[in-house]
Each structure stands twice: as C-alpha cells, then as structure tokens.
Design an enzyme around this catalytic site. Structure first.
Site, PDB file in Angstrom:
ATOM      1  N   CYS A  90       0.941  -1.137   0.060  1.00  0.00           N
ATOM      2  CA  CYS A  90       0.477  -0.075   0.311  1.00  0.00           C
ATOM      3  C   CYS A  90       0.811   0.891  -0.453  1.00  0.00           C
ATOM      4  O   CYS A  90       1.804   1.344  -1.061  1.00  0.00           O
ATOM      5  CB  CYS A  90      -0.898  -0.093   1.497  1.00  0.00           C
ATOM      6  SG  CYS A  90      -2.738   1.142   0.678  1.00  0.00           S
ATOM      7  N   HIS A 100      -4.038  -5.755   1.036  1.00  0.00           N
ATOM      8  CA  HIS A 100      -2.880  -5.696   2.268  1.00  0.00           C
ATOM      9  C   HIS A 100      -4.181  -7.115   2.429  1.00  0.00           C
ATOM     10  O   HIS A 100      -5.169  -7.469   2.181  1.00  0.00           O
ATOM     11  CB  HIS A 100      -4.132  -4.885   3.693  1.00  0.00           C
ATOM     12  CG  HIS A 100      -3.649  -3.558   3.428  1.00  0.00           C
ATOM     13  ND1 HIS A 100      -2.585  -2.812   3.608  1.00  0.00           N
ATOM     14  CD2 HIS A 100      -4.636  -2.422   3.506  1.00  0.00           C
ATOM     15  CE1 HIS A 100      -2.322  -1.778   4.022  1.00  0.00           C
ATOM     16  NE2 HIS A 100      -3.620  -1.752   3.518  1.00  0.00           N
TER      17      HIS A 100
END
Length: 512
Positions: free
Chosen positions: A343, A434
């Site tokens: 991310c 994630h």
C-alpha cells in the site's frame, strides 16, 4: 449455569491504552459464542490506523474485525461506527459508519460530537436489539478526565446506555493497583457508580501472592477483582494500534527453521504506520525472523525489507530520507536484496507520488525502485478483493487514496476482474492489497523467491503453516483464559442486572 441467562451489555474500560481491553473483549466474545450465545462486539470510537474493509465496503478498526471473528461474525461498520485515523500529531481522518467524512483536529472534533453521539447511540441500540449480549470496548482510559465532556466511548457511553463497567489493568507495566484505584478515584460520583469491578491482565507467577493487594484494593474501592488473566506468550497477532509496534523489536515468537538457514526480515517501523499486521503472517512461518526497524544500520544483514502501509505516505517517505533508511533500502536493492512494499510502502517504491490530498505536496519523487507513478484522489478505495497470482488464488482488501496512473513493470497478480495489480521488478515487489500475505500458498511462493534472491539456499518453507488456523487458535486460547480465570457468575449477573446499587464513591479533589 443456564446459558439462556447470558443477556445484556457491559463495557470493558482500561487504565491505559494497550492495557488489554481488546483482547479481553475478544476473549469474552469467543467464550460466549462457544456457549451458543448470540454475541457482538462494539467500540463506539476507535483511534487506530490498523483497519479492515467490511463486506459492504466500509472501514473499521482491525481489533473489532478480530472481535467479530471471535463471535463468528463478519466485520461490520455497526461494530465500530466512529474511527479516527491519525495522519499527524494534530489531525485525524474521521470515518463515520465506515466512510471517510473529513479531517479533524481536537477542537474541530468537538463540533461533530453531538452528531456522533447520536450515531453511537443508534448503533448500540440496534445491536442490543439483534443480539443477546453486546460486549463494548472503551477507548484509551476513562481516567483522561480532560476529555470527559466529549467522551463517546468510555463513561460517556456507559452513562448514556446504562452499562456496567469493568476496568482492566496491565500488571506487566507495574503499578497496576494504583492504576486501578486512580482510574476510579478521578471520576465523578455518577461515573464511579457504574464501575463494577476489575480485571488484572498479563500476570506472571503465583497468583496467590497477589491476594493481599487485591484485598486492599477491594477495601479502598468497595469493588471486587473479577479475575486475573495470566501472561500468555502465544498471544501476539493483530495488535490494536501502533503501541504494539515497537522499533527494533521482534514480531511474534519465531519458530526454528526447517532447513539450515533462517530468513531475516526487516519491517520498517514508519512514524504513521498503518495495517502493521500485514507482516505478522511472515512471522508465523518457521525459520522467518521478523523485526521492526528504525535504525538504518540494522538493514545491512537483512534478507527482505518490508515497507508497510502508511496513513501519511509522503511524510513517512521524507522520514525515510532524513534518517538514512531510504539510502539503506536503495543499497540493499542494488545488491539484489529483496524489497516488498504494501500500500503506502508500495507507493514509496515508485518513481513519483502526486499528492494534493494527504500532504498537499504535489509531485514528490519516490525511491525509484519501481517504474510506478501514483496520484492521490480525494475519494478512498475501499474494497475486499480476490485474484490470482501465478496460478495461486489470493484475497485481500484495499484502503488507499493513491491511484496508479502508470506501471511499467510486470504485475504481481491479477484481480478477479482481470485488472493488473502490483509490480515486480527483479527482487522488488509491491502491491496495494493488504492481507495478501495471509494467503498461505502465495506467502510460501514469495518466501521461496526471496530466499533464492537472498542466497539462503538452506531455507525451507513449511508446507503446512495456516495463518487462519493460528488466529483461530489464539481466539480459543483467549476464551480458555477467560473461562478459567474470570468469575463468570459475576459477569453473568452484571450483564443481566447492571452495576450493583450502592457502590461507594471514592472522594477526590480532582472532580466535583
């Protein structure tokens, strides 16, 4: 004890942040769910950058997702209606019912409190109507009396909903009896009337030695200690917030390697780290040693560097440059050393970040290890996702403002829609997803690739590590600890009848 009598709600408060509220709530939820009780968790307001995405595309604190799993439920925005995600020391992103609303400072937040109070009351009432039991978790400590007027999650919630309150303290920090006494003493009489008892967390040794102290605590407060939870080394997954992420500290309890070599992983402990739990799946693997790192000198002998997510990507990128970690990562990659970005960490690995949303810095050069350009958009991507990585089905979730506007590298995987996701360039990997490392087969493939690039020919991945099963086992361990060490009859009575009448008020000069 009749199972059908488990009905009602209570609040678990803490003497401090990280005292054990989240794990006690998870343990209570798991214990009740195993008994067939319809139970749900609730945290009115959470402040954390560790979050997950719900099925309907909302965002809640990761601790509430774990507590939902303990109940046998899917994560829902009902369980955490207000989430504050710190972006700096002074401002946080305000997330209400799973959606980002605005950025607020402490004074700005006061303007929202009446609306938020109504949201919290509505969601709690709804849960109490739908479930037999609701176990609520406080935030920080109710002893922060400077915040009492705007409190939504501690005594403000308990008073509004008539909840009995249990206060948990961490004896491993020292001074727990003073913490428990002081937490009650600084509260006003009406708040004190709802404090029904105490729980001591992380006790080591012979519990009988604690007896005289507990007797004195009851004598000076008029309230019993409902249980003493022993310290359990095996409980380490899913840290509630950054307090559990300590620089230059190991992650988990490393198991010995199957082969001749260890694989050493350095996870960068960013100042505004988010979803730090991504690296925990690596620490579940035998022979994989994972440490949080803030000192660039500790990167010289590592095999894999992980750049985790960040709530303030550009600010944390500048921190990497100031303290020399950026140069150390570049040197590691130049030697062919593996690097993984997740991310915000993925965005940092690219050539440029255009950010007019979080930092307002405009175009900022990245670390240049991937041929990637990212531009931030005002609306946040929130989604549970599935896909395929080199023939392996994978899943995860996305929480980010950044949009890839150009990717010149090979994709790490493909989403189920067919869209390319992530990047691979040599031994540098990146993804916006994630939770990807919790896919066991993908994690093993990645570690095999990392070991090859790092020259760890003696490293062997375990064929049977199951992160989901490890998490389930930890939840069951929590439930066992609750069942074996808490006064369940007293808890049942509190749920059904509330705090006992006539609890004494401790005189204090701090409150009127």
């Amino acid at each position: 004890m009749s199972e059908s009598r488990w009905k009602g709600a209570l609040l678990v408060a803490g003497t401090t942040s990280d005292a054990g509220k989240s794990v006690l709530v998870a343990g209570l939820c798991r214990m009740l769910a195993r008994r067939g009780v319809r139970v749900a968790p609730f945290k009115a307001q959470n402040m954390s950058n560790n979050s997950v995405v719900t099925l309907d595309g909302g965002e809640i604190g990761r601790a509430q997702a774990l507590q939902a799993a303990a109940c046998g439920l899917e994560p829902s925005v009902r369980f955490n209606p207000v989430l504050l995600k710190p972006g700096s020391d002074r401002t946080s992103q305000l997330v209400v019912r799973g959606r980002a609303v605005t950025s607020v400072g402490a004074r700005d937040y006061i303007e929202h409190r009446q609306h938020l109070r109504a949201v919290v009351a509505e969601e709690l009432a709804s849960l109490r109507a739908d479930y037999d039991v609701v176990i609520c978790e406080g935030a920080g400590s109710p002893a922060e009396i400077n915040l009492r007027a705007t409190d939504l999650a501690n005594m403000g919630l308990a008073r509004a909903a008539g909840l009995p309150v249990i206060v948990v303290g961490d004896i491993d920090r020292g001074g727990v009896l003073a913490h428990l006494f002081g937490t009650v003493a600084v509260l006003g009489p009406d708040d004190q009337a709802l404090i029904a008892g105490f729980v001591i967390n992380k006790f080591r040794g012979d519990v009988s030695l604690l007896g005289p102290g507990l007797e004195q605590l009851t004598a000076v407060t008029g309230r019993p200690t409902l249980g003493v939870i022993p310290f359990a080394e095996d409980l380490w997954l899913d840290a509630e917030d950054s307090l559990g992420v300590v620089g230059d500290a190991p992650v988990g309890r490393p198991a010995p390697p199957i082969g001749d070599d260890w694989l050493r992983v350095a996870a960068i402990r960013l100042p505004r780290i988010s979803n730090s739990t991504d690296v925990e799946a690596l620490a579940c693997e035998p022979g994989v040693s994972v440490r949080w790192i803030t000192d660039p000198s500790r990167l010289q002998d590592t095999d894999l560097i992980v750049l985790p997510g960040s709530k303030s990507t550009v600010s944390d990128l500048e921190w990497l440059r100031r303290n020399g970690i950026a140069d150390a990562i570049a040197a590691h990659a130049k030697r062919g050393g593996p690097v993984l970005g997740v991310c915000g960490g993925y965005q940092m690995l690219g050539s440029v970040i255009v950010d007019d949303v979080e930092s307002g810095r405009g175009a900022v050069p990245g670390l240049g290890l991937l041929d990637l350009e990212v531009e931030f958009a005002p609306d946040k991507v929130l989604a549970q996702v599935r896909g395929n990585a080199h023939g392996v089905p994978v899943s995860g979730y996305e929480i980010h403002h950044g949009r890839v506007r150009r990717n010149g590298d090979q994709p790490l995987l493909h989403a189920s829609s067919g869209a390319a996701e992530g990047s691979i360039r040599g031994a540098v990997y990146g993804t916006h997803w994630h939770g990807l490392l919790e896919t066991d087969r993908f994690r093993r493939l990645l570690l095999d690739d990392v070991a090859e690039h790092a020259g760890r020919t003696g490293f062997v991945t375990a064929p049977d590590t199951d992160v989901a099963a490890i998490r389930t086992a930890q939840l069951d361990l929590l439930a066992d600890l609750v069942e074996q060490n808490l006064d369940l009859r007293a808890l049942e009575d509190l749920l059904g009848a509330g705090a006992p009448e006539g609890l004494p008020a401790i005189a204090s000069t701090l409150v009127s």
